[in-house]
Each structure stands twice: as structure tokens, then as C-alpha cells.
Scaffold this motif. Structure first.
Motif, PDB file in Angstrom:
ATOM      1  N   LEU A 199       0.808  -1.224   0.000  1.00  0.00           N
ATOM      2  CA  LEU A 199       0.000   0.000   0.000  1.00  0.00           C
ATOM      3  C   LEU A 199       0.835   1.266   0.000  1.00  0.00           C
ATOM      4  O   LEU A 199       0.457   2.263  -0.603  1.00  0.00           O
ATOM      5  CB  LEU A 199      -0.902   0.035   1.245  1.00  0.00           C
ATOM      6  N   ILE A 200       1.971   1.224   0.678  1.00  0.00           N
ATOM      7  CA  ILE A 200       2.772   2.435   0.853  1.00  0.00           C
ATOM      8  C   ILE A 200       3.331   2.951  -0.472  1.00  0.00           C
ATOM      9  O   ILE A 200       3.264   4.146  -0.743  1.00  0.00           O
ATOM     10  CB  ILE A 200       3.894   2.206   1.881  1.00  0.00           C
ATOM     11  N   ARG A 201       3.871   2.076  -1.295  1.00  0.00           N
ATOM     12  CA  ARG A 201       4.466   2.531  -2.567  1.00  0.00           C
ATOM     13  C   ARG A 201       3.468   3.279  -3.441  1.00  0.00           C
ATOM     14  O   ARG A 201       3.762   4.371  -3.908  1.00  0.00           O
ATOM     15  CB  ARG A 201       5.076   1.359  -3.321  1.00  0.00           C
ATOM     16  N   ILE A 252       1.241   8.488  -5.502  1.00  0.00           N
ATOM     17  CA  ILE A 252       0.102   9.412  -5.644  1.00  0.00           C
ATOM     18  C   ILE A 252       0.410  10.736  -4.957  1.00  0.00           C
ATOM     19  O   ILE A 252       0.193  11.809  -5.533  1.00  0.00           O
ATOM     20  CB  ILE A 252      -1.183   8.766  -5.091  1.00  0.00           C
ATOM     21  N   ALA A 253       0.907  10.669  -3.719  1.00  0.00           N
ATOM     22  CA  ALA A 253       1.240  11.891  -2.985  1.00  0.00           C
ATOM     23  C   ALA A 253       2.282  12.706  -3.736  1.00  0.00           C
ATOM     24  O   ALA A 253       2.186  13.937  -3.830  1.00  0.00           O
ATOM     25  CB  ALA A 253       1.731  11.550  -1.581  1.00  0.00           C
ATOM     26  N   VAL A 267       2.213  16.636  -2.741  1.00  0.00           N
ATOM     27  CA  VAL A 267       2.037  16.730  -1.294  1.00  0.00           C
ATOM     28  C   VAL A 267       2.939  15.751  -0.536  1.00  0.00           C
ATOM     29  O   VAL A 267       2.804  15.585   0.672  1.00  0.00           O
ATOM     30  CB  VAL A 267       0.557  16.536  -0.874  1.00  0.00           C
ATOM     31  N   ALA A 268       3.854  15.109  -1.221  1.00  0.00           N
ATOM     32  CA  ALA A 268       4.803  14.205  -0.572  1.00  0.00           C
ATOM     33  C   ALA A 268       5.901  15.028   0.092  1.00  0.00           C
ATOM     34  O   ALA A 268       6.212  16.146  -0.309  1.00  0.00           O
ATOM     35  CB  ALA A 268       5.417  13.250  -1.596  1.00  0.00           C
ATOM     36  N   TRP A 269       6.494  14.451   1.130  1.00  0.00           N
ATOM     37  CA  TRP A 269       7.603  15.094   1.840  1.00  0.00           C
ATOM     38  C   TRP A 269       8.930  14.620   1.264  1.00  0.00           C
ATOM     39  O   TRP A 269       9.137  13.426   1.056  1.00  0.00           O
ATOM     40  CB  TRP A 269       7.532  14.765   3.327  1.00  0.00           C
ATOM     41  N   ALA A 278      17.030  20.887   3.564  1.00  0.00           N
ATOM     42  CA  ALA A 278      15.721  21.503   3.743  1.00  0.00           C
ATOM     43  C   ALA A 278      14.672  20.415   3.555  1.00  0.00           C
ATOM     44  O   ALA A 278      14.835  19.524   2.721  1.00  0.00           O
ATOM     45  CB  ALA A 278      15.506  22.615   2.732  1.00  0.00           C
ATOM     46  N   ILE A 279      13.611  20.499   4.337  1.00  0.00           N
ATOM     47  CA  ILE A 279      12.497  19.569   4.204  1.00  0.00           C
ATOM     48  C   ILE A 279      11.379  20.300   3.477  1.00  0.00           C
ATOM     49  O   ILE A 279      10.993  21.402   3.869  1.00  0.00           O
ATOM     50  CB  ILE A 279      12.049  19.052   5.580  1.00  0.00           C
ATOM     51  N   LEU A 280      10.898  19.687   2.390  1.00  0.00           N
ATOM     52  CA  LEU A 280       9.925  20.338   1.519  1.00  0.00           C
ATOM     53  C   LEU A 280       8.756  19.417   1.229  1.00  0.00           C
ATOM     54  O   LEU A 280       8.923  18.201   1.148  1.00  0.00           O
ATOM     55  CB  LEU A 280      10.587  20.706   0.182  1.00  0.00           C
ATOM     56  N   ARG A 281       7.621  20.005   1.012  1.00  0.00           N
ATOM     57  CA  ARG A 281       6.464  19.253   0.513  1.00  0.00           C
ATOM     58  C   ARG A 281       6.343  19.636  -0.952  1.00  0.00           C
ATOM     59  O   ARG A 281       6.023  20.776  -1.290  1.00  0.00           O
ATOM     60  CB  ARG A 281       5.219  19.673   1.285  1.00  0.00           C
ATOM     61  N   THR A 282       6.641  18.677  -1.826  1.00  0.00           N
ATOM     62  CA  THR A 282       6.751  18.996  -3.244  1.00  0.00           C
ATOM     63  C   THR A 282       6.563  17.745  -4.090  1.00  0.00           C
ATOM     64  O   THR A 282       6.353  16.660  -3.573  1.00  0.00           O
ATOM     65  CB  THR A 282       8.121  19.653  -3.533  1.00  0.00           C
ATOM     66  N   ARG A 283       6.685  17.924  -5.378  1.00  0.00           N
ATOM     67  CA  ARG A 283       6.690  16.827  -6.344  1.00  0.00           C
ATOM     68  C   ARG A 283       8.103  16.728  -6.886  1.00  0.00           C
ATOM     69  O   ARG A 283       8.737  17.728  -7.200  1.00  0.00           O
ATOM     70  CB  ARG A 283       5.727  17.167  -7.476  1.00  0.00           C
ATOM     71  N   ARG A 284       8.598  15.525  -7.030  1.00  0.00           N
ATOM     72  CA  ARG A 284       9.969  15.353  -7.483  1.00  0.00           C
ATOM     73  C   ARG A 284      10.065  14.117  -8.345  1.00  0.00           C
ATOM     74  O   ARG A 284       9.418  13.104  -8.082  1.00  0.00           O
ATOM     75  CB  ARG A 284      10.870  15.211  -6.246  1.00  0.00           C
ATOM     76  N   GLY A 285      10.883  14.178  -9.372  1.00  0.00           N
ATOM     77  CA  GLY A 285      11.164  13.036 -10.228  1.00  0.00           C
ATOM     78  C   GLY A 285      12.663  12.866 -10.371  1.00  0.00           C
ATOM     79  O   GLY A 285      13.440  13.506  -9.682  1.00  0.00           O
ATOM     80  N   GLU A 286      13.052  12.024 -11.277  1.00  0.00           N
ATOM     81  CA  GLU A 286      14.470  11.799 -11.551  1.00  0.00           C
ATOM     82  C   GLU A 286      15.061  13.042 -12.220  1.00  0.00           C
ATOM     83  O   GLU A 286      14.332  13.749 -12.897  1.00  0.00           O
ATOM     84  CB  GLU A 286      14.637  10.588 -12.465  1.00  0.00           C
TER      85      GLU A 286
END
Length: 83
Positions: A5-7, A12-13, A18-20, A66-74
Motif C-alpha cells: 500500500l505504501i508505494r 500518488i502523494a 504533497v509528498a515530503w 531543507a524539508i519540503l512538501r513537493t513533487r519530485r522526479g528523476e
């Protein structure tokens, strides 16, 4: 939660932004590392300690994060262009 479930929840987050994530920047060498995604800030903070300890063993000149709530890819590791 189970790993099954977590992956998908992390994906999605992350897709929603909205992922950390942690952005870790080192100097000498000049590299930016992205560590994540995490569903909860507390989960990121707990795991980040080990990640930072591993990076410190590589003896960078300096290191900030820094800790961010963002979207990130490769890519998740970005080396500075030689100047």
C-alpha cells in the motif's frame, strides 16, 4: 501499512505535490541529493538522520538540508556543472 500500500500512496502523494522530500546540498563536492518521497514529515525526519550520516562519511566540505512538501522526479542526485 503494508509495503504493497505504501508505494502506490507515495507515488500518488508525489504526483499531487504533497509528498515530503529532503533536499540535501553539499559543497566540495557540489551535489544536490533528493531523499523521498514520504507520506509523513515524521517518517522523513526519522529516515533522514541515517541518510545524512551516510553522506557525512563521504566528508563533504559542507552540507545543508531543507524539508519540503513537493513533487519530485528523476534525477535524485544532481552534480553541479563544472564551471
Amino acid at each position: 501499512m503494508t509495503a504493497l500500500l505504501i508505494r502506490p500512496l507515495r507515488a500518488i502523494a508525489n504526483g499531487l505535490g504533497v509528498a515530503w522530500w529532503a533536499r540535501v546540498e553539499t559543497r566540495s563536492p557540489d551535489v544536490t541529493y533528493w531523499f523521498g518521497p514520504f507520506l509523513r514529515r515524521s517518517g522523513l525526519e526519522k529516515a533522514l538522520a541515517g541518510f545524512l550520516a551516510d553522506l557525512k562519511e563521504e566528508a563533504p566540505g559542507s552540507m545543508d538540508h531543507a524539508i519540503l512538501r513537493t513533487r519530485r522526479g528523476e534525477p535524485l542526485t544532481i552534480e553541479a556543472e563544472p564551471g
